[in-house]
Write an enzyme that holds these catalytic residues in place. Structure first.
Site, PDB file in Angstrom:
ATOM      1  N   GLU A 257     -18.081  22.715   5.458  1.00 17.22           N
ATOM      2  CA  GLU A 257     -18.460  22.568   6.861  1.00 17.22           C
ATOM      3  C   GLU A 257     -17.151  22.393   7.478  1.00 17.22           C
ATOM      4  O   GLU A 257     -16.437  21.430   7.335  1.00 17.22           O
ATOM      5  CB  GLU A 257     -19.190  21.015   6.927  1.00 17.22           C
ATOM      6  N   CYS A 291     -15.648  18.033  15.488  1.00 18.27           N
ATOM      7  CA  CYS A 291     -15.811  19.452  15.013  1.00 18.27           C
ATOM      8  C   CYS A 291     -16.419  20.455  15.965  1.00 18.27           C
ATOM      9  O   CYS A 291     -16.082  21.508  16.199  1.00 18.27           O
ATOM     10  CB  CYS A 291     -16.271  19.466  13.587  1.00 18.27           C
TER      11      CYS A 291
HETATM   12  P1  NDP Z   1      -8.743  18.173   6.063  1.00 17.48           P
HETATM   13  O1  NDP Z   1      -9.247  19.493   5.547  1.00 17.48           O
HETATM   14  O2  NDP Z   1      -7.400  18.033   6.125  1.00 17.48           O
HETATM   15  O3  NDP Z   1      -9.398  17.396   5.021  1.00 17.48           O
HETATM   16  C1  NDP Z   1     -10.745  17.095   4.539  1.00 17.48           C
HETATM   17  C2  NDP Z   1     -10.766  16.470   3.084  1.00 17.48           C
HETATM   18  O4  NDP Z   1     -10.405  17.202   2.292  1.00 17.48           O
HETATM   19  C3  NDP Z   1     -10.195  14.968   3.197  1.00 17.48           C
HETATM   20  O5  NDP Z   1     -10.798  14.026   2.312  1.00 17.48           O
HETATM   21  C4  NDP Z   1      -8.920  15.552   2.531  1.00 17.48           C
HETATM   22  O6  NDP Z   1      -8.099  14.583   1.647  1.00 17.48           O
HETATM   23  C5  NDP Z   1      -9.562  16.602   1.327  1.00 17.48           C
HETATM   24  N1  NDP Z   1      -8.605  17.555   0.833  1.00 17.48           N
HETATM   25  C6  NDP Z   1      -7.192  17.744   1.327  1.00 17.48           C
HETATM   26  N2  NDP Z   1      -6.747  18.839   0.501  1.00 17.48           N
HETATM   27  C7  NDP Z   1      -7.663  19.160  -0.589  1.00 17.48           C
HETATM   28  C8  NDP Z   1      -7.821  19.745  -1.812  1.00 17.48           C
HETATM   29  N3  NDP Z   1      -6.563  20.481  -2.019  1.00 17.48           N
HETATM   30  N4  NDP Z   1      -8.774  19.973  -2.343  1.00 17.48           N
HETATM   31  C9  NDP Z   1      -9.830  18.806  -2.133  1.00 17.48           C
HETATM   32  N5  NDP Z   1      -9.828  18.181  -1.134  1.00 17.48           N
HETATM   33  C10 NDP Z   1      -8.785  18.220  -0.369  1.00 17.48           C
HETATM   34  O7  NDP Z   1      -9.680  17.832   7.418  1.00 17.48           O
HETATM   35  P2  NDP Z   1      -9.689  16.640   8.233  1.00 17.48           P
HETATM   36  O8  NDP Z   1      -9.646  15.188   7.466  1.00 17.48           O
HETATM   37  O9  NDP Z   1      -8.200  16.527   8.766  1.00 17.48           O
HETATM   38  O10 NDP Z   1     -10.656  16.734   9.178  1.00 17.48           O
HETATM   39  C11 NDP Z   1     -10.491  17.482  10.348  1.00 17.48           C
HETATM   40  C12 NDP Z   1     -11.137  18.697  10.263  1.00 17.48           C
HETATM   41  O11 NDP Z   1     -12.582  18.688   9.724  1.00 17.48           O
HETATM   42  C13 NDP Z   1     -11.149  19.512  11.421  1.00 17.48           C
HETATM   43  O12 NDP Z   1     -10.790  20.841  11.217  1.00 17.48           O
HETATM   44  C14 NDP Z   1     -12.802  19.390  11.784  1.00 17.48           C
HETATM   45  O13 NDP Z   1     -13.329  20.427  12.770  1.00 17.48           O
HETATM   46  C15 NDP Z   1     -13.337  19.456  10.390  1.00 17.48           C
HETATM   47  N6  NDP Z   1     -14.640  18.676  10.505  1.00 17.48           N
HETATM   48  C16 NDP Z   1     -15.560  19.710  10.370  1.00 17.48           C
HETATM   49  C17 NDP Z   1     -17.045  19.030  10.617  1.00 17.48           C
HETATM   50  C18 NDP Z   1     -18.192  19.992  10.435  1.00 17.48           C
HETATM   51  O14 NDP Z   1     -19.383  19.565  10.269  1.00 17.48           O
HETATM   52  N7  NDP Z   1     -18.256  21.308  10.516  1.00 17.48           N
HETATM   53  C19 NDP Z   1     -17.428  17.960  10.834  1.00 17.48           C
HETATM   54  C20 NDP Z   1     -16.163  17.274  11.186  1.00 17.48           C
HETATM   55  C21 NDP Z   1     -14.877  17.680  10.879  1.00 17.48           C
HETATM   56  P3  NDP Z   1      -7.113  13.916   2.441  1.00 17.48           P
HETATM   57  O15 NDP Z   1      -7.533  13.536   3.917  1.00 17.48           O
HETATM   58  O16 NDP Z   1      -6.552  12.808   1.374  1.00 17.48           O
HETATM   59  O17 NDP Z   1      -5.840  14.741   2.473  1.00 17.48           O
END
Ligand code: NDP
Length: 532
Positions: A257, A291
């Site tokens: 997502e 999002c």
């Molecule tokens: P990120 O992609 O930065 O992070 C998402 C999650 O992935 C966090 O828990 C992060 O950990 C983790 N993560 C980071 N690197 C890795 C890796 N290499 N392997 C596995 N997990 C990893 O997103 P954001 O938290 O900044 O959220 C914002 C984004 O989410 C926006 O693009 C938004 O559009 C999207 N989003 C999409 C939704 C949907 O339903 N389509 C709903 C809500 C948001 P850590 O934070 O510790 O780096």
């Protein structure tokens, strides 16, 4: 990054599962209130060994949880819902502190999450339970059935922008489908994730039904490698690609997502007041960190100027801050300020105009609502996810052009249309997973509807029946009811019986196999091709 890391010595490693016994120390990090810079909490940085241990515990619990059956699981999820609801103010406070969003917005996302939890628990049996299906004519002696069985352990990786609602869209459905869950919240919102897991512990005690592992991206990557049966990832498209690559190492299936660049279409016959009001909320709520938030608007040329006036007037009534009148909070992730600044600057440098806000609207922690017009379609403000309280508005000839421009983007999460008559027709033509007609983002709050995108917005579905099935595998079973006169699955089958099969086939499908009438091509074209 708003987190700080430190090493602390722990006196009794055996008493703390997050401790690495080899070093007798545990790394920790702090979550920070983005509005004030205050420390909200301290959390362990879980390493690979911790994550593996959590997944092992989840696996050991999976049989117990699956064995409770639909009724037993629904009972537990109902009790959990009660705990969350009774402690709502406490949960909202943690959300408010870790994200900076107003309490009212925190409550709204929790309310929607609770609704999803209720729906998933009470509909799992109907959607996933065993169903008899037709065996067809050739194998009419078989009773056929299908049911959807739990995968085992699901890893959920969540973002910070809706730290309750978003992960709950996976957690509730995975649990209701009979899986145990290991959840890695964003490094910005570890307290919210921990609160959720602790609240379920109040119902299930020592059972490791929902565990939280905290830390940075490496902790999420460790979860992808830990042998879970599926990863439900919500986050940015870039991280989604990394998650997929990591999961490919172990052939772990994923739901992605990811981000969006949702468009709102305004037709000439739309209720313009309602459209402007919805556009403002869709674009600016949660400081644009949604999002499926509205990031671009395409308006019929006959009503464009009036719409821009209405939207601008609305935008001027909204401001970001910490005072009681502030309708939006800070940018939760400081790094996002640079993205917003870059997109606004790019839009203005390429001939766009800020009707409200603009470059000066982007501060150190807060971004004030910004409405941009006349922005070229190849500007970053139109092509990339901005994730801030900004919106571009473009005049279009008609709704056909609006559909074309919407579909030209690489994302395909949600969309919205304001129109008196043509909603269904336009919705079908938009290449997005969800569309709201005469409202914005409503699809996310309807538990019966699937939620998910196409293109760079990801794949797979959470919410609704599709969301329940996403965390299961389909189990097909046949049971022979009686000996068939014509046994197809034996080496004793005779040539006469093969002839009978052929005769039966002809009777069943022979008419359908007649060549369809193809449209005739003009003779000249055929001749021309032959000559060529
Ligand atoms: P990120 O992609 O930065 O992070 C998402 C999650 O992935 C966090 O828990 C992060 O950990 C983790 N993560 C980071 N690197 C890795 C890796 N290499 N392997 C596995 N997990 C990893 O997103 P954001 O938290 O900044 O959220 C914002 C984004 O989410 C926006 O693009 C938004 O559009 C999207 N989003 C999409 C939704 C949907 O339903 N389509 C709903 C809500 C948001 P850590 O934070 O510790 O780096």
């Amino acid at each position: 990054m708003t987190t700080r890391t430190s090493d602390q010595t722990t006196p009794d490693p055996a008493a703390d599962p997050t401790t690495d016994p080899a070093t007798a120390s545990v790394k920790t990090f702090e979550s920070i209130n983005p509005a004030t810079g205050d420390v909200v909490g301290t959390h362990p940085v879980h390493g690979e060994a911790d994550v593996h241990a959590a997944v092992e515990r989840a696996r050991a619990t999976a049989d117990w949880w699956a064995g409770l059956g639909f009724d037993g699981r629904q009972e537990v999820l109902t009790q959990w819902r009660g705990v969350i609801t009774r402690r709502l103010a406490q949960l909202c406070d943690v959300v408010h502190q870790e994200t900076g969003k107003p309490h009212g917005d925190a409550q709204l996302e929790c309310a929607l999450a609770i609704d999803h939890l209720a729906w998933a628990g009470s509909h799992a049996a109907k959607v996933l339970g065993r169903k008899r299906v037709s065996p067809g004519l050739l194998l009419a002696n078989q009773a056929a059935s299908v049911e959807y069985l739990p995968l085992g352990v699901v890893g959920v990786i969540g973002p910070w922008n809706y730290p309750v609602f978003t992960p709950m869209g996976s957690i509730a459905y995975a649990l209701a489908a009979g899986n145990t869950v290991v959840f890695k919240p964003s490094e910005l919102t570890p307290g919210v994730g921990t609160w959720l897991a602790d609240s379920l512990r109040e119902v299930v005690g020592d059972h490791d039904l929902l565990q939280v592992v905290t830390g940075y991206g490496e902790t999420g990557a460790a979860l992808c490698r830990a042998g879970v049966d599926k990863i439900a990832f919500t986050g940015s498209t870039a991280t989604g690609k990394r998650v997929m690559a990591t999961c490919a190492e172990t052939l772990t299936p994923v739901v992605i997502e990811a981000g969006g660049k949702d468009a709102l279409l305004v037709d000439e016959d739309a209720d313009l007041d309602a459209a402007a009001d919805a556009a403002a909320w869709g674009a600016f709520a949660n400081a644009g960190q949604t999002c499926a938030g509205v990031e671009r608007v395409y308006v019929h040329e006959r009503v464009h100027d009036r719409f821009v006036d209405l939207l601008a007037a609305k935008a001027r009534t909204v401001h970001a801050g910490v005072d009681v009148d502030a309708k939006i909070g800070p940018m939760t992730m400081p790094g996002q300020l640079d993205v917003v600044r870059r997109h606004v600057a790019d839009a203005l440098a390429r001939g766009g105009r800020a009707v409200v806000g603009g470059n000066e609207a982007v501060g150190d922690r807060f971004v004030q609502p910004t409405v941009l017009v006349e922005v070229p379609e190849d500007s970053e403000a139109v092509t990339e996810e901005t994730f801030g309280p900004t919106v571009t508005v473009r005049r279009v000839r008609d709704m056909d052009e609006a559909v074309e421009l919407t579909n030209a983007g690489k994302y395909g999460l949600g969309s919205a249309i304001f129109t008196a008559k043509r909603g269904d027709d336009l919705a079908r033509r938009l290449r997005t997973g969800m569309t709201s007609i005469n409202s914005v983002i409503s699809f996310a709050g309807v538990p019966t509807l699937p939620f998910g995108g196409v293109g760079d917005s990801g794949f797979g579905r959470i919410h609704g029946p599709d969301g329940l099935r996403e965390f299961t595998f389909a189990k097909a079973v046949t049971r022979q009811r009686f000996k068939a006169p014509l046994n197809l699955t034996t080496f004793d089958r005779t040539p006469e019986q093969d002839t009978m099969v052929a005769t039966l086939l002809l009777a069943l499908h022979g008419r359908a196999s007649q060549l369809p009438k193809l449209p005739r091509r003009p003779l000249e074209t055929i001749r021309g091709r032959r000559r060529g």
